[in-house]
Design an enzyme around this catalytic site. Structure first.
Site, PDB file in Angstrom:
ATOM      1  N   THR A  71      15.346   0.239   1.331  1.00  0.00           N
ATOM      2  CA  THR A  71      16.363   0.107   0.317  1.00  0.00           C
ATOM      3  C   THR A  71      17.797   0.457   0.641  1.00  0.00           C
ATOM      4  OG1 THR A  71      14.748   0.495  -1.353  1.00  0.00           O
ATOM      5  CG2 THR A  71      17.005   0.876  -1.992  1.00  0.00           C
ATOM      6  N   GLU A 130      19.606   0.188  12.054  1.00  0.00           N
ATOM      7  CA  GLU A 130      18.573   0.753  12.927  1.00  0.00           C
ATOM      8  C   GLU A 130      18.697   0.227  14.351  1.00  0.00           C
ATOM      9  OE1 GLU A 130      15.173  -0.330  10.691  1.00  0.00           O
ATOM     10  OE2 GLU A 130      15.254   1.455   9.438  1.00  0.00           O
ATOM     11  N   ASN A 150      10.820   0.726  14.316  1.00  0.00           N
ATOM     12  CA  ASN A 150       9.987   0.064  13.312  1.00  0.00           C
ATOM     13  C   ASN A 150       8.547  -0.177  13.740  1.00  0.00           C
ATOM     14  OD1 ASN A 150      11.753  -0.530  10.925  1.00  0.00           O
ATOM     15  ND2 ASN A 150      13.028  -1.313  12.584  1.00  0.00           N
ATOM     16  N   THR A 195      -0.508   5.008  11.566  1.00  0.00           N
ATOM     17  CA  THR A 195      -1.010   5.524  10.282  1.00  0.00           C
ATOM     18  C   THR A 195      -2.229   6.401  10.501  1.00  0.00           C
ATOM     19  OG1 THR A 195      -2.206   3.464  10.092  1.00  0.00           O
ATOM     20  CG2 THR A 195      -0.172   3.666   8.863  1.00  0.00           C
TER      21      THR A 195
END
Lengths: 404, 404
Positions: free
Chosen positions: A193, A277, A399, A404
């Protein structure tokens, strides 16, 4: 008029209070809750993401602005959780936060403007937020220091705080604009965002502000791209509390205000791109000789979102063939034999063919942190300046290197 | 019917001769000139890039096919120079090559189909090409070895030769299709293009071939993306010389031919993606429940061209939020609460919210060289399989680490 920020002393409009607090959403333990209050209320205008996937706070924002007829008492922003892809429970959570802030400020919840930014698809820890509201409200203060704290608390993966302020004079009165922004790719590892909050003490109706904001956004936040992705939470909010006693509708005000607003928005857009980024270069694409600004924007986006163009920039490579090819695939009906391309002052492409240029000089220029690329389409007289950056291995690292 | 190639013995149609030669365009000294000939001529259909910047050979191809009423005697391909952004001189150079090959084969130049791939914006060294034509013509041979030499000579930055062949039977007759292709990003450091040549011995008119080719391209080359860039030279050519004596218009032939053609094209598309610049993973995007195939393609492209999605794949990260966000920004009017996303068999997103899945299992699956991602839109019954790959630091290296 000179834009100030983030360094130096700022121009903070009258009649606003700012605060920040730690709700414990961010694992880092940093501040993650921010408040901006107009104690006597403010007129508001907002633009939101065009993504069809829209976060819960944006749904509540739209409903609140409708119910309050465009009036806002306070903005509350949490960072660390986007409250997106969270369904009805997410909307209820946002409404709960609005109710808590409204109660603390003794105002109906529709006068609260909520925002969220951070991880997608995880329910907002609403109790953590409401538990921090008393701290937040009691921390309210006017002035520069409180405003800076607000700007810092809304950051997620940003490496730099993003602030732009300016003012203009009408007789012996000053109208000030102060804006804070967060954003550095469009969506970081699950963190999302661009959020922009613009505070001014001019006096104007929501409809007047809406026109001013949409026009300023077109030449700033809608004229830039890090990676072509559009977040689910993107929000730009403009509040005007009238504390300067200068009316937007009075003679000569609208134009001065618009110039000031555009400069503030463009400064923030540049700060976002500079903090893109992994970005090593800021490129100012100047699209000229288009039939319309919309067409210029279409060409600019095709160039700015081409991985091949962006990687060539990362390598400081004056590869005009890739730029020309991106113009060709933009969907605009260009005639290649009318296209000219300049990198800095060197013409790398003339009439769709190789220009005459000093390759070493262009290569040296492209090592600079910022430079211009000018593309002439030979179709009309419209033009647009569009900000973008290169695509580096660091972008991919940021990125991709996330397990995870 | 099984597709063969590039390994194993190939199904080469009757009545074609192939050749390759070294013209000295490639600095590496590798073969850079290729010829495919139908000695008795062939019907032809071709599709070209939609980029508005079009290389010289494509302009000449269109003119030649018009003049010859869709008949082709020979294909001549040079690699190492794209002959793009070269203006009128580039077109004259291509016409000169066609004349030289036509003279050697004793046929008018409009029966020659020229292609070029390589550096953009540099004039084609036409004398080098024409000087090599006698060698090229005298090297013509039938069969597998000559076909492989053709396929190798058209390569530029490809790390692997790309071949797919198949056949079907009608009674005691065989119809064969053999196809060769080059392409690995869309445009490598100044080196461009996907070129596809499909040879068959079925008998058909240019109009019949055109229908068959366009339909096959939609579900193969138009259903894949490495980096979203469209080259200035992209060409897919289908030649049919009738040597099998099986007519495309005869009962039962068209359907078998179409299946065979689609399988060959899809095999080549997979080979291109597997050889995508820096790609570590081939992802088969299955878009389901769309209102139309066009809409499914729009969603697939939005996902496949998102740098954030592609970098998440590079990191084997089951980041369904990025996929959902890409669906939302596709321009298709999706209702997020109807969207389901599966990685392999695990449902990572249910009704626009987090699904129930074993994150470790998904992470392990995403370490595989190839896997499926299924996206259900909840809008209709159309579907599409779309091939793409991840975006790695190696892609950036390949395309950035190039100094002029």
């Amino acid at each position: 008029m000179t834009v100030r920020g983030p360094e130096g002393s700022l121009h903070i409009p009258e009649g606003y209070r700012f605060a920040s607090a730690t709700a414990g959403i961010k694992q880092s333990g940093r501040q993650d809750l921010a408040l901006a209050e107009a104690p006597f209320g403010a007129s508001a205008a907002a633009v939101f993401t065009r993504n069809r996937v829209v976060a819960a706070p944006l749904i509540v924002d739209r409903a609140n602005l409708k119910k309050s007829a465009g009036r806002v008492r306070a903005v509350v922003v949490n960072s660390g959780n986007a409250n997106c892809a969270t369904g009805k429970r997410g909307i209820a959570a946002t409404e709960h936060v609005c109710a808590a802030v409204g109660t603390a400020l003794e105002v109906a919840p529709e006068f609260i403007f909520p925002s969220s930014t951070g991880i997608i698809g995880v329910q907002l820890p609403v109790e953590k937020v409401t538990a921090a509201v008393p701290d937040l409200v009691s921390a309210r203060a006017e002035g520069e220091q409180a405003f800076r704290a607000f700007a810092e608390a809304i950051m997620t993966t940003d490496t730099k705080v993003k602030i732009a302020t300016a003012y203009f004079e009408m007789g012996n009165r000053k109208v000030k604009i102060a804006a804070a922004c967060k954003g550095s790719g469009m969506i970081h590892p699950d963190l999302a965002t661009m959020l922009v909050y613009i505070f001014t003490d001019v006096s104007g109706s929501p409809a007047q502000l809406d026109r001013a904001l949409r026009s300023a956004v077109e030449v700033s936040f809608n004229a830039m791209s890090v990676d072509g992705d559009t977040s689910t939470n993107d929000t730009v909010l403009l509040l005007a509390n009238g504390a300067s006693d200068v009316k937007l509708g009075a003679a000569g005000v609208a134009k001065k205000f618009q110039n000031c607003l555009v400069e503030v928005c463009q400064s923030l857009a540049e700060q976002v791109i500079r903090d893109g980024e992994g970005a090593k270069h800021l490129i100012r694409l100047q699209i000229e000789q288009a039939r319309s600004v919309a067409e210029a924007r279409q060409v600019a986006r095709s160039i700015a979102n081409s991985p091949l163009v962006k990687t060539a920039w990362a390598g400081c490579d004056p590869n005009w063939g890739r730029i020309l090819s991106s113009v060709g695939k933009s969907g605009v009906d260009v005639s290649p034999e009318k296209v000219n391309i300049f990198i800095g002052k060197q013409q790398v492409c003339r009439a769709g063919m190789v220009g005459s240029f000093d390759a070493n000089a262009v290569h040296e220029l492209m090592k600079q942190r910022e430079y211009d690329i000018r593309v002439q389409l030979g179709r009309g007289r419209a033009e647009l300046t569009f900000l973008t950056c290169d695509l580096t291995t660091e972008y991919v690292h940021i990125n991709a290197d996330y397990s995870t």
